[in-house]
Every structure is written in C-alpha cells, then in structure tokens.
Design a protein around this motif. Structure first.
Motif, PDB file in Angstrom:
ATOM      1  N   PHE A 229       0.949  -1.427   0.056  1.00  0.00           N
ATOM      2  CA  PHE A 229      -0.077   0.083  -0.119  1.00  0.00           C
ATOM      3  C   PHE A 229       0.975   1.331   0.021  1.00  0.00           C
ATOM      4  CE2 PHE A 229      -2.008  -3.383   2.349  1.00  0.00           C
ATOM      5  CZ  PHE A 229      -3.382  -3.522   1.454  1.00  0.00           C
ATOM      6  N   ASN A 230       0.915   2.041  -1.103  1.00  0.00           N
ATOM      7  CA  ASN A 230       1.580   3.271  -0.879  1.00  0.00           C
ATOM      8  C   ASN A 230       0.835   4.229  -1.965  1.00  0.00           C
ATOM      9  OD1 ASN A 230       2.517   2.969  -3.908  1.00  0.00           O
ATOM     10  ND2 ASN A 230       3.359   1.004  -3.131  1.00  0.00           N
ATOM     11  N   HIS A 231       1.279   5.553  -2.200  1.00  0.00           N
ATOM     12  CA  HIS A 231       0.537   6.530  -2.976  1.00  0.00           C
ATOM     13  C   HIS A 231       0.811   6.303  -4.347  1.00  0.00           C
ATOM     14  CE1 HIS A 231       4.201   9.315  -3.787  1.00  0.00           C
ATOM     15  NE2 HIS A 231       4.562   8.243  -4.042  1.00  0.00           N
ATOM     16  N   GLY A 232       1.175   5.177  -4.769  1.00  0.00           N
ATOM     17  CA  GLY A 232       1.064   4.890  -6.302  1.00  0.00           C
ATOM     18  C   GLY A 232       0.019   3.933  -6.676  1.00  0.00           C
ATOM     19  N   ASN A 233      -0.703   3.546  -5.512  1.00  0.00           N
ATOM     20  CA  ASN A 233      -1.680   2.185  -5.909  1.00  0.00           C
ATOM     21  C   ASN A 233      -3.161   2.449  -4.968  1.00  0.00           C
ATOM     22  OD1 ASN A 233      -0.908   1.235  -3.366  1.00  0.00           O
ATOM     23  ND2 ASN A 233       0.258  -0.221  -4.518  1.00  0.00           N
ATOM     24  N   PRO A 234      -3.312   3.421  -4.583  1.00  0.00           N
ATOM     25  CA  PRO A 234      -4.642   3.501  -3.722  1.00  0.00           C
ATOM     26  C   PRO A 234      -5.950   3.204  -4.696  1.00  0.00           C
ATOM     27  CG  PRO A 234      -3.943   5.750  -4.108  1.00  0.00           C
ATOM     28  CD  PRO A 234      -2.855   4.689  -4.508  1.00  0.00           C
ATOM     29  N   LEU A 235      -5.892   3.533  -5.970  1.00  0.00           N
ATOM     30  CA  LEU A 235      -6.941   3.408  -6.680  1.00  0.00           C
ATOM     31  C   LEU A 235      -6.825   1.845  -7.394  1.00  0.00           C
ATOM     32  CD1 LEU A 235      -7.261   6.761  -8.641  1.00  0.00           C
ATOM     33  CD2 LEU A 235      -9.081   5.650  -6.931  1.00  0.00           C
ATOM     34  N   TYR A 236      -5.792   1.168  -7.218  1.00  0.00           N
ATOM     35  CA  TYR A 236      -5.679  -0.069  -7.966  1.00  0.00           C
ATOM     36  C   TYR A 236      -6.506  -0.886  -6.850  1.00  0.00           C
ATOM     37  CZ  TYR A 236      -3.941  -4.853  -8.159  1.00  0.00           C
ATOM     38  OH  TYR A 236      -3.569  -6.257  -7.977  1.00  0.00           O
ATOM     39  N   HIS A 237      -6.151  -0.592  -5.491  1.00  0.00           N
ATOM     40  CA  HIS A 237      -6.781  -1.538  -4.395  1.00  0.00           C
ATOM     41  C   HIS A 237      -8.089  -0.991  -4.255  1.00  0.00           C
ATOM     42  CE1 HIS A 237      -2.934  -3.237  -2.691  1.00  0.00           C
ATOM     43  NE2 HIS A 237      -2.618  -2.037  -2.802  1.00  0.00           N
ATOM     44  N   ALA A 238      -8.594   0.215  -4.580  1.00  0.00           N
ATOM     45  CA  ALA A 238     -10.067   0.496  -4.425  1.00  0.00           C
ATOM     46  C   ALA A 238     -10.746  -0.147  -5.549  1.00  0.00           C
ATOM     47  CB  ALA A 238     -10.325   2.131  -4.562  1.00  0.00           C
ATOM     48  N   ALA A 239     -10.159  -0.231  -6.676  1.00  0.00           N
ATOM     49  CA  ALA A 239     -11.100  -0.970  -7.947  1.00  0.00           C
ATOM     50  C   ALA A 239     -11.164  -2.358  -7.578  1.00  0.00           C
ATOM     51  CB  ALA A 239     -10.315  -0.500  -9.076  1.00  0.00           C
ATOM     52  N   LYS A 240      -9.998  -2.936  -7.028  1.00  0.00           N
ATOM     53  CA  LYS A 240     -10.102  -4.467  -6.732  1.00  0.00           C
ATOM     54  C   LYS A 240     -11.358  -4.863  -5.808  1.00  0.00           C
ATOM     55  CE  LYS A 240      -7.071  -6.353  -9.443  1.00  0.00           C
ATOM     56  NZ  LYS A 240      -7.136  -7.539 -10.405  1.00  0.00           N
ATOM     57  N   ARG A 266      -4.196  -2.061 -18.168  1.00  0.00           N
ATOM     58  CA  ARG A 266      -4.177  -2.515 -16.920  1.00  0.00           C
ATOM     59  C   ARG A 266      -5.163  -1.599 -16.168  1.00  0.00           C
ATOM     60  NH1 ARG A 266       1.374  -4.720 -17.190  1.00  0.00           N
ATOM     61  NH2 ARG A 266       2.028  -2.533 -16.545  1.00  0.00           N
ATOM     62  N   ASP A 267      -5.140  -0.252 -16.543  1.00  0.00           N
ATOM     63  CA  ASP A 267      -5.701   0.683 -15.930  1.00  0.00           C
ATOM     64  C   ASP A 267      -7.420   0.603 -16.408  1.00  0.00           C
ATOM     65  OD1 ASP A 267      -5.833   3.580 -14.000  1.00  0.00           O
ATOM     66  OD2 ASP A 267      -6.697   4.033 -16.007  1.00  0.00           O
ATOM     67  N   GLU A 268      -7.477   0.734 -17.763  1.00  0.00           N
ATOM     68  CA  GLU A 268      -8.845   0.532 -18.236  1.00  0.00           C
ATOM     69  C   GLU A 268      -9.605  -0.757 -17.873  1.00  0.00           C
ATOM     70  OE1 GLU A 268      -8.133   0.795 -22.326  1.00  0.00           O
ATOM     71  OE2 GLU A 268      -7.973   3.166 -22.345  1.00  0.00           O
ATOM     72  N   ALA A 269      -8.731  -1.705 -17.534  1.00  0.00           N
ATOM     73  CA  ALA A 269      -9.279  -3.137 -16.902  1.00  0.00           C
ATOM     74  C   ALA A 269      -9.973  -3.060 -15.753  1.00  0.00           C
ATOM     75  CB  ALA A 269      -8.278  -4.022 -17.047  1.00  0.00           C
ATOM     76  N   LEU A 270      -9.285  -1.874 -14.737  1.00  0.00           N
ATOM     77  CA  LEU A 270      -9.796  -1.729 -13.543  1.00  0.00           C
ATOM     78  C   LEU A 270     -11.109  -0.629 -13.576  1.00  0.00           C
ATOM     79  CD1 LEU A 270      -6.380  -1.098 -11.730  1.00  0.00           C
ATOM     80  CD2 LEU A 270      -7.933  -3.052 -11.395  1.00  0.00           C
ATOM     81  N   GLY A 271     -11.541  -0.182 -14.707  1.00  0.00           N
ATOM     82  CA  GLY A 271     -12.797   0.543 -14.688  1.00  0.00           C
ATOM     83  C   GLY A 271     -12.517   1.954 -14.777  1.00  0.00           C
ATOM     84  N   PHE A 272     -11.343   2.641 -15.133  1.00  0.00           N
ATOM     85  CA  PHE A 272     -10.996   3.884 -15.075  1.00  0.00           C
ATOM     86  C   PHE A 272     -10.790   4.327 -16.828  1.00  0.00           C
ATOM     87  CE2 PHE A 272      -9.563   2.730 -11.082  1.00  0.00           C
ATOM     88  CZ  PHE A 272      -9.830   3.593 -10.198  1.00  0.00           C
ATOM     89  N   ARG A 273     -11.346   5.709 -16.787  1.00  0.00           N
ATOM     90  CA  ARG A 273     -11.186   6.462 -18.130  1.00  0.00           C
ATOM     91  C   ARG A 273     -10.413   7.419 -18.064  1.00  0.00           C
ATOM     92  NH1 ARG A 273     -12.390   1.993 -18.769  1.00  0.00           N
ATOM     93  NH2 ARG A 273     -14.343   1.254 -19.788  1.00  0.00           N
ATOM     94  N   MET A 274      -9.951   8.264 -18.982  1.00  0.00           N
ATOM     95  CA  MET A 274      -8.922   9.376 -18.848  1.00  0.00           C
ATOM     96  C   MET A 274      -9.110  10.614 -19.672  1.00  0.00           C
ATOM     97  SD  MET A 274      -4.589   8.710 -19.367  1.00  0.00           S
ATOM     98  CE  MET A 274      -4.836   7.244 -18.885  1.00  0.00           C
ATOM     99  N   VAL A 275      -8.494  11.664 -18.981  1.00  0.00           N
ATOM    100  CA  VAL A 275      -8.243  12.904 -19.957  1.00  0.00           C
ATOM    101  C   VAL A 275      -6.918  13.411 -19.515  1.00  0.00           C
ATOM    102  CG1 VAL A 275      -8.901  15.441 -19.909  1.00  0.00           C
ATOM    103  CG2 VAL A 275     -10.767  13.523 -19.900  1.00  0.00           C
TER     104      VAL A 275
END
Length: 385
Positions: A229-240, A266-275
């Motif tokens: 758990f670090n500041h580079g992956n909170p949304l990875y864990h949140a999506a999981k 990998r990011d899109e597979a977790l359900g995120f879109r991007m601008v």
C-alpha cells in the motif's frame, strides 16, 4: 572536596528558598509550576472592565482551523453533534516513493485557508453563511510506524465522522460531506473504504493527478506486506475491492511517464477512463469538462468523490509536492474544470500530496490547496440549497 562544598551550598540554598516561601502558598517553589488561583480566590469587589468587542476578526488572526471553521472534537465518544460538512486531517506520508513531507500538509492547508471567508461569486453561494453546518474535526490520530495499522485507524475515524443521528424530518440519517486534508495519496484507500461503508455502494471517483495511481503490486515486484500500500496504488486496491464505479470513474491531468506500455490497458481493465493534461490542446478546457460529464454520467444518478493530488497543477504554480511533473494544468484551468461539476452530488473530496517544505516563501501551494477546497465546499453547499 569541591563537589562536597557545592553539594552543601546547593542543599542550603534550597532550604533557604523553601523557608523563604513559608506563608506564601500561591507563589511557586523551586521546581514547581505556579499554582493558578481558582474562582473562590477572586475578590468580591473585583471590577473587570467590559471589552468593546468587534465582530470582525482579521483573516491573519486566530487559531488555524480550516477557513476559521469551529473546531469540533468529532472523534470523542459520547459527543453527538450534528454537522453537514466535516473537515478532517490525515497527516500520513508513510507511502511516499520520492520526496517526503506531506505529513505537514493538513497544517499548511489550514494556515493557507485563513483568508477564506466569503461569498463565492462563480458558484453564487457563501458556504459559511448557509443552511449547512461546517466544522473542522482536527487531525486523525494514528501510529506513524506501521502503514497497514495506520490505514486502519484512518478508515475507522473517517467512518466515525460519517455517522450522525437522523434529522427531525428523517427516518434514516444521510452521511455528512467529508473533506480530507492529506497526507499522501495512500489515504484515499481508507477514506474510500469508509465512504463505501457509509453509502453501501461504489462511488464514482474523479482523480485529478499527474500519475495513474493504479500500480499493481504483483507486477511491480512489491513483495513486502508493508509496501503493498503506497501513494502509487490506492485506486488499484479501491477498484479491486469494489469501492469505485467501473467505467464511470476517471483520471484527469495525467502526464507522467509509465512503467511500461501495458499500464493504460491495466488501468482501463480496472474501470477507469482518462483525460490527459495534453488533451487541453485539442479539447480545450470546455471540451475537457464535457468529456468528464460524458464519462461520469447524469447528475441525478451519481455519487461523486473528487480526489485532488496537488501535482495535477504544474510545479511552477504548485512546487510543494513529493513527485512533481512538468507540463501540468494551470490553477485557472483546474478551477474552471471543477466549477463545471457544479450541481453534482459531491459526497466527499480530498487534497493530498502538499509537502510544504518545498513551497515558496509565499506559500503558493498551500493557498492553492485551500482555494480548491473552498470551490468544492461551495458546490457541496449549493447542491443542498
């Protein structure tokens, strides 16, 4: 012999001092704190002058709560007091991978908010003179040596603040809006866990950042439990964990380099879109706002959480951050984008990664962080009118 004489003199001196204070029980004895007189010691004929009290308090004066909000001990058991928007500080920076110092972010943001008081002309509301009761709950107490334990403490305290008794016209209480002052971006995970527990459903997250924050620990060879758990992956864990909506949560302002070219997939597979930050050249600011609305869906059906890493802004305007990336949004652009979300049900927000040790003497980053919170607070209040 020298020490024997010194000892005798010291002891004699102490005896003399104590003897000299006999009969003066309210005067301090050597080694004691002064005794403060109680109310019973005030003379009956004590005539204290009446102060001419001014209702105006200068912006630079006073104890630093956010925007001079009243301080409420929200974490104390037995205190049942209603509030509509609660500010909490999470001075946690155990998860930083580059420059530390975001643990001082909450106090810096509060200091930078001192001049915020009045009417928001763009949103057409004064959040401090409205239907809403706003309070500052202070900082969450946590152990700063064990990351996972500290995250559990942050989650527990955020859950506690999100609970409140029903209003007279309600059968079921609605959670108050939550404003969190970071701390590094790791705090987003325990806060989203608390939000999910309060609302019993996934939350749509708009993540303003220069980095994706969806690193997969198993891919990046992070083996130690503490490092997962670090500041580079909170949304990875949140999506999981099912805390974020799939397909309607998104990142805004991305511009950093990636570990490899599969990061986006990998990011899109977790359900995120991007601008991306560079999309401003083709979309323009208004186009970016419209794209965000298109992704997150209609106002009536969306519970929205805004997470702002201060490094979404270009470091020329926000230098006080742990992982600066050049080529970011301007403050004016981000404020415009945020105001484009006016009318949405913003149930929570955070501003993270403010590390004041790297700020200018003019406190540019701290002022900016406070201003962004003011904009979102204004929208929270406007929505409830």
């Amino acid at each position: 012999m020298y020490f024997s004489i010194l000892k005798t003199i010291t002891f004699s001196g102490l005896v003399a001092m104590v003897a000299g204070h006999a009969g003066h029980e309210h005067e301090p004895v050597f080694g004691q704190m002064p005794i403060v007189s109680g109310p019973s010691d005030i003379p009956v004929n004590f005539d204290r002058p009446v102060l001419d009290k001014d209702v105006y308090m200068p912006s630079f004066a006073g104890i630093s709560t956010f925007a001079h909000l009243p301080y409420l001990q929200c974490f104390e058991e037995g205190i049942v007091e209603d509030y509509d928007i609660a500010v909490i500080g999470a001075p946690y920076d155990i998860g930083v991978t580059f420059r530390t110092g975001a643990r001082f972010g909450p106090s810096a943001i509060r200091e930078g908010s001192k001049r915020i008081k009045g009417f928001n002309y763009e949103i057409k509301v004064n959040p401090f003179k409205s239907w809403a009761k706003l309070v500052d709950c202070g900082d969450i107490p946590f152990e700063p040596f064990d990351a996972e334990h500290a995250m559990g403490q942050i989650e527990a305290h955020a859950k506690y603040v999100l609970q409140r008794p029903p209003k007279p016209d309600q059968q079921v209480a609605t959670p108050p809006r939550l404003v969190t002052l970071g701390g590094d971006h790791t705090i987003l995970l325990p806060v989203l866990r608390a939000m999910h527990a309060a609302y019993k459903k996934p939350i749509t997250v708009i993540h303003f950042d220069s980095h994706l924050d969806t690193w997969a620990p198993e891919i990046y060879n992070v083996k130690a439990k503490q490092s997962r758990f670090n500041h580079g992956n909170p949304l990875y864990h949140a999506a999981k964990e099912g805390l974020t909506t799939n397909g309607t949560s998104m990142h805004v302002g991305i511009r950093s380099s990636l570990y490899d070219e599969e990061d986006i997939q990998r990011d899109e597979a977790l359900g995120f879109r991007m601008v991306k930050a560079n999309d401003i050249f083709t979309m323009g600011v208004e186009g970016m706002v419209e794209r965000i609305k298109e992704v997150i869906g209609p106002k009536e059906d969306t519970l929205l959480y805004l997470s702002i890493d201060i490094d979404v802004i270009d470091p020329s305007m926000a230098p006080a951050t742990g992982t600066p990336e050049s080529g970011g949004l301007l403050t004016r652009e981000l404020k415009y984008i945020l105001r484009g979300l006016n009318g949405y049900d913003i149930v929570g927000m955070d501003v993270v990664e403010v590390a004041p040790a790297y700020d200018t003497q003019a406190q540019l980053t701290s002022f900016l962080a406070a201003d962004l919170i003011y904009e979102i607070m204004s929208m929270m209040v406007k929505r409830g009118e």
